[in-house]
Design a protein around this motif. Structure first.
Motif, PDB file in Angstrom:
ATOM      1  N   GLU A   1       0.831  -1.207   0.000  1.00  0.00           N
ATOM      2  CA  GLU A   1       0.000   0.000   0.000  1.00  0.00           C
ATOM      3  C   GLU A   1       0.866   1.256   0.000  1.00  0.00           C
ATOM      4  OE1 GLU A   1      -3.231   2.206   2.891  1.00  0.00           O
ATOM      5  OE2 GLU A   1      -3.418   0.027   2.606  1.00  0.00           O
ATOM      6  N   ALA A   2       1.941   1.243   0.769  1.00  0.00           N
ATOM      7  CA  ALA A   2       2.822   2.414   0.807  1.00  0.00           C
ATOM      8  C   ALA A   2       3.464   2.667  -0.554  1.00  0.00           C
ATOM      9  CB  ALA A   2       3.899   2.235   1.869  1.00  0.00           C
ATOM     10  N   THR A   3       3.766   1.602  -1.284  1.00  0.00           N
ATOM     11  CA  THR A   3       4.339   1.755  -2.621  1.00  0.00           C
ATOM     12  C   THR A   3       3.357   2.453  -3.544  1.00  0.00           C
ATOM     13  OG1 THR A   3       5.253  -0.454  -2.203  1.00  0.00           O
ATOM     14  CG2 THR A   3       5.703   0.542  -4.354  1.00  0.00           C
ATOM     15  N   PHE A   4       2.106   2.034  -3.482  1.00  0.00           N
ATOM     16  CA  PHE A   4       1.096   2.657  -4.333  1.00  0.00           C
ATOM     17  C   PHE A   4       0.854   4.113  -3.940  1.00  0.00           C
ATOM     18  CE2 PHE A   4      -0.394  -1.745  -5.430  1.00  0.00           C
ATOM     19  CZ  PHE A   4      -0.174  -1.621  -6.797  1.00  0.00           C
ATOM     20  N   ARG A   5       0.930   4.413  -2.663  1.00  0.00           N
ATOM     21  CA  ARG A   5       0.758   5.816  -2.247  1.00  0.00           C
ATOM     22  C   ARG A   5       1.933   6.658  -2.747  1.00  0.00           C
ATOM     23  NH1 ARG A   5      -3.568   6.539   0.825  1.00  0.00           N
ATOM     24  NH2 ARG A   5      -4.413   4.782   2.027  1.00  0.00           N
ATOM     25  N   TRP A   6       3.132   6.096  -2.722  1.00  0.00           N
ATOM     26  CA  TRP A   6       4.280   6.809  -3.294  1.00  0.00           C
ATOM     27  C   TRP A   6       4.042   7.054  -4.779  1.00  0.00           C
ATOM     28  CZ3 TRP A   6       7.393   5.951  -7.391  1.00  0.00           C
ATOM     29  CH2 TRP A   6       8.509   6.784  -7.515  1.00  0.00           C
ATOM     30  N   LEU A   7       3.563   6.025  -5.490  1.00  0.00           N
ATOM     31  CA  LEU A   7       3.316   6.153  -6.918  1.00  0.00           C
ATOM     32  C   LEU A   7       2.281   7.230  -7.209  1.00  0.00           C
ATOM     33  CD1 LEU A   7       3.706   5.030  -9.830  1.00  0.00           C
ATOM     34  CD2 LEU A   7       1.812   3.444  -9.322  1.00  0.00           C
ATOM     35  N   ALA A   8       1.213   7.256  -6.437  1.00  0.00           N
ATOM     36  CA  ALA A   8       0.176   8.262  -6.643  1.00  0.00           C
ATOM     37  C   ALA A   8       0.742   9.664  -6.481  1.00  0.00           C
ATOM     38  CB  ALA A   8      -0.977   8.030  -5.667  1.00  0.00           C
ATOM     39  N   ASP A   9       1.554   9.858  -5.455  1.00  0.00           N
ATOM     40  CA  ASP A   9       2.182  11.179  -5.258  1.00  0.00           C
ATOM     41  C   ASP A   9       3.090  11.526  -6.427  1.00  0.00           C
ATOM     42  OD1 ASP A   9       0.899  11.530  -2.843  1.00  0.00           O
ATOM     43  OD2 ASP A   9       2.605  10.867  -1.626  1.00  0.00           O
ATOM     44  N   GLU A  10       3.851  10.551  -6.881  1.00  0.00           N
ATOM     45  CA  GLU A  10       4.790  10.782  -7.973  1.00  0.00           C
ATOM     46  C   GLU A  10       4.064  11.159  -9.265  1.00  0.00           C
ATOM     47  OE1 GLU A  10       8.776  10.804  -9.585  1.00  0.00           O
ATOM     48  OE2 GLU A  10       7.948  10.898  -7.556  1.00  0.00           O
ATOM     49  N   LEU A  11       2.911  10.529  -9.504  1.00  0.00           N
ATOM     50  CA  LEU A  11       2.150  10.786 -10.722  1.00  0.00           C
ATOM     51  C   LEU A  11       1.182  11.956 -10.577  1.00  0.00           C
ATOM     52  CD1 LEU A  11       1.291   7.100 -11.760  1.00  0.00           C
ATOM     53  CD2 LEU A  11       3.111   8.557 -12.681  1.00  0.00           C
ATOM     54  N   GLY A  12       1.059  12.493  -9.374  1.00  0.00           N
ATOM     55  CA  GLY A  12       0.120  13.580  -9.135  1.00  0.00           C
ATOM     56  C   GLY A  12      -1.332  13.137  -9.230  1.00  0.00           C
ATOM     57  N   MET A  13      -1.613  11.924  -8.762  1.00  0.00           N
ATOM     58  CA  MET A  13      -2.956  11.354  -8.843  1.00  0.00           C
ATOM     59  C   MET A  13      -3.479  11.043  -7.447  1.00  0.00           C
ATOM     60  SD  MET A  13      -2.216   8.789 -12.097  1.00  0.00           S
ATOM     61  CE  MET A  13      -3.929   8.401 -12.496  1.00  0.00           C
ATOM     62  N   SER A  14      -4.785  11.038  -7.305  1.00  0.00           N
ATOM     63  CA  SER A  14      -5.381  10.582  -6.052  1.00  0.00           C
ATOM     64  C   SER A  14      -5.518   9.061  -6.112  1.00  0.00           C
ATOM     65  CB  SER A  14      -6.744  11.234  -5.825  1.00  0.00           C
ATOM     66  OG  SER A  14      -7.634  10.913  -6.874  1.00  0.00           O
ATOM     67  N   ILE A  15      -5.740   8.434  -4.951  1.00  0.00           N
ATOM     68  CA  ILE A  15      -5.713   6.972  -4.895  1.00  0.00           C
ATOM     69  C   ILE A  15      -6.821   6.451  -3.999  1.00  0.00           C
ATOM     70  CG2 ILE A  15      -4.035   6.913  -2.989  1.00  0.00           C
ATOM     71  CD1 ILE A  15      -2.768   4.453  -4.421  1.00  0.00           C
ATOM     72  N   GLU A  16      -7.376   5.304  -4.392  1.00  0.00           N
ATOM     73  CA  GLU A  16      -8.378   4.597  -3.603  1.00  0.00           C
ATOM     74  C   GLU A  16      -8.027   3.113  -3.603  1.00  0.00           C
ATOM     75  OE1 GLU A  16     -12.465   5.433  -4.722  1.00  0.00           O
ATOM     76  OE2 GLU A  16     -11.798   7.225  -5.804  1.00  0.00           O
ATOM     77  N   PHE A  17      -8.442   2.416  -2.533  1.00  0.00           N
ATOM     78  CA  PHE A  17      -8.221   0.977  -2.413  1.00  0.00           C
ATOM     79  C   PHE A  17      -9.569   0.297  -2.172  1.00  0.00           C
ATOM     80  CE2 PHE A  17      -4.270   2.991  -0.979  1.00  0.00           C
ATOM     81  CZ  PHE A  17      -3.317   2.303  -1.700  1.00  0.00           C
ATOM     82  N   PRO A  18     -10.355   0.065  -3.236  1.00  0.00           N
ATOM     83  CA  PRO A  18     -11.693  -0.490  -3.042  1.00  0.00           C
ATOM     84  C   PRO A  18     -11.724  -1.964  -2.647  1.00  0.00           C
ATOM     85  CG  PRO A  18     -11.251  -0.165  -5.365  1.00  0.00           C
ATOM     86  CD  PRO A  18     -10.107   0.447  -4.625  1.00  0.00           C
ATOM     87  N   ALA A  19     -10.624  -2.678  -2.810  1.00  0.00           N
ATOM     88  CA  ALA A  19     -10.542  -4.081  -2.399  1.00  0.00           C
ATOM     89  C   ALA A  19      -9.091  -4.389  -2.051  1.00  0.00           C
ATOM     90  CB  ALA A  19     -11.042  -5.006  -3.504  1.00  0.00           C
ATOM     91  N   ALA A  20      -8.883  -5.555  -1.447  1.00  0.00           N
ATOM     92  CA  ALA A  20      -7.545  -5.896  -0.945  1.00  0.00           C
ATOM     93  C   ALA A  20      -6.496  -5.949  -2.049  1.00  0.00           C
ATOM     94  CB  ALA A  20      -7.601  -7.240  -0.214  1.00  0.00           C
ATOM     95  N   ASP A  21      -6.914  -6.269  -3.275  1.00  0.00           N
ATOM     96  CA  ASP A  21      -5.948  -6.368  -4.366  1.00  0.00           C
ATOM     97  C   ASP A  21      -6.266  -5.408  -5.510  1.00  0.00           C
ATOM     98  OD1 ASP A  21      -8.252  -7.681  -5.077  1.00  0.00           O
ATOM     99  OD2 ASP A  21      -7.278  -9.484  -5.847  1.00  0.00           O
ATOM    100  N   VAL A  22      -7.051  -4.369  -5.229  1.00  0.00           N
ATOM    101  CA  VAL A  22      -7.463  -3.417  -6.260  1.00  0.00           C
ATOM    102  C   VAL A  22      -7.040  -2.004  -5.868  1.00  0.00           C
ATOM    103  CG1 VAL A  22      -9.437  -2.382  -7.459  1.00  0.00           C
ATOM    104  CG2 VAL A  22      -9.409  -4.840  -6.978  1.00  0.00           C
ATOM    105  N   VAL A  23      -6.526  -1.276  -6.861  1.00  0.00           N
ATOM    106  CA  VAL A  23      -6.095   0.102  -6.669  1.00  0.00           C
ATOM    107  C   VAL A  23      -6.681   0.938  -7.796  1.00  0.00           C
ATOM    108  CG1 VAL A  23      -4.127   1.668  -6.465  1.00  0.00           C
ATOM    109  CG2 VAL A  23      -3.907  -0.702  -5.698  1.00  0.00           C
ATOM    110  N   LEU A  24      -7.265   2.084  -7.452  1.00  0.00           N
ATOM    111  CA  LEU A  24      -7.756   3.028  -8.447  1.00  0.00           C
ATOM    112  C   LEU A  24      -7.007   4.340  -8.288  1.00  0.00           C
ATOM    113  CD1 LEU A  24     -11.630   2.495  -8.289  1.00  0.00           C
ATOM    114  CD2 LEU A  24      -9.996   1.492  -9.900  1.00  0.00           C
ATOM    115  N   LEU A  25      -6.358   4.775  -9.358  1.00  0.00           N
ATOM    116  CA  LEU A  25      -5.649   6.036  -9.393  1.00  0.00           C
ATOM    117  C   LEU A  25      -6.420   6.996 -10.292  1.00  0.00           C
ATOM    118  CD1 LEU A  25      -2.247   4.303  -9.841  1.00  0.00           C
ATOM    119  CD2 LEU A  25      -2.695   5.844  -7.955  1.00  0.00           C
ATOM    120  N   HIS A  26      -6.641   8.211  -9.813  1.00  0.00           N
ATOM    121  CA  HIS A  26      -7.483   9.174 -10.520  1.00  0.00           C
ATOM    122  C   HIS A  26      -6.657  10.397 -10.927  1.00  0.00           C
ATOM    123  CE1 HIS A  26     -11.179  12.020 -10.561  1.00  0.00           C
ATOM    124  NE2 HIS A  26     -11.081  11.393 -11.707  1.00  0.00           N
ATOM    125  N   LYS A  27      -6.636  10.663 -12.228  1.00  0.00           N
ATOM    126  CA  LYS A  27      -5.937  11.821 -12.746  1.00  0.00           C
ATOM    127  C   LYS A  27      -6.777  13.061 -12.523  1.00  0.00           C
ATOM    128  CE  LYS A  27      -3.078  12.982 -16.764  1.00  0.00           C
ATOM    129  NZ  LYS A  27      -2.616  12.466 -18.078  1.00  0.00           N
TER     130      LYS A  27
END
Length: 214
Positions: free
Chosen positions: A185-211
């Motif tokens: 999860e921390a990796t994905f949060r780093w990625l979201a910050d790097e890409l300038g996107m918001s992030i959601e975790f709707p399921a244990a293995d699902v990630v949604l990044l929003h531009k």
């Protein structure tokens, strides 16, 4: 000399785990756990593993599996949105599900649908299910996918996440020789910050990044 992180390019990495076949290292900057290049399969061996997959849109169980990403992403899309299924594999199914829901879809897979022209177009949403764990250069590939999104677009990812070291050492997910990049999860949060996107975790293995909309 420690290998460079394939996500953030940091040289601040450390040994994480070793099993009978290969080593795993962890980046101290973005927390990605990854397999160093020396332990990766060559393209022919990698393709041979993928050829054993028997995924199909006619398989109700596979559709249920993909629904963990399909349902929350579909709920966020405008009618008739245009999407790309990246890494569609030998039996594209998620693209079929979105087409059935009224969305226009393109597919790309380096082995099974290698038409690179689809990577020069723009999309309202992009999906990559059970893909990021296979990427040798996840930083480059995910940045490219984000760049293809229109303002307000969505990047939907599906992959099992790293939790802690003890669990990792017993994890079935690392037994697949084509799995080389492991996100927490921390990796994905780093990625979201790097890409300038918001992030959601709707399921244990699902990630949604929003531009962000323009």
């Amino acid at each position: 000399m420690m290998p460079t992180c394939p996500l953030c390019a940091s040289a601040d990495t450390a040994f994480y785990h070793r099993d009978a076949r290969r080593e795993y290292h962890r980046c101290r900057r973005c927390t990605l756990v990854f397999v160093p290049p020396a332990f990766r399969l060559d393209p022919q061996a990698e393709r041979a593993v993928y050829d054993q997959h028997e995924n199909s849109p006619d398989d109700p169980g596979y559709r249920r599996f993909l629904s963990r990403l399909f349902e929350p992403l579909k709920a966020r899309l405008e009618p008739g949105a245009r999407g790309l299924d990246f890494g569609a594999g030998p039996g594209p199914t998620l693209s079929v599900m979105f087409e059935e829901a009224g969305h226009r879809m393109a597919i790309y897979d380096p082995f099974y649908a290698p038409d690179a022209s689809v990577l020069e177009q723009s999309y309202d949403f992009i999906t990559a299910t059970e893909v990021v764990e296979h990427l040798f250069a996840p930083g480059k590939e995910l940045a490219r996918l984000a760049s293809l999104l229109r303002p307000g677009g969505w990047l939907g990812l599906m992959t099992k996440r790293v939790t802690d070291h003890a669990t990792f050492t017993r994890w079935h997910y690392i037994l697949d020789p084509t799995h080389v990049s492991f996100f927490g999860e921390a990796t994905f949060r780093w990625l979201a910050d790097e890409l300038g996107m918001s992030i959601e975790f709707p399921a244990a293995d699902v990630v949604l990044l929003h531009k962000r909309p323009s």
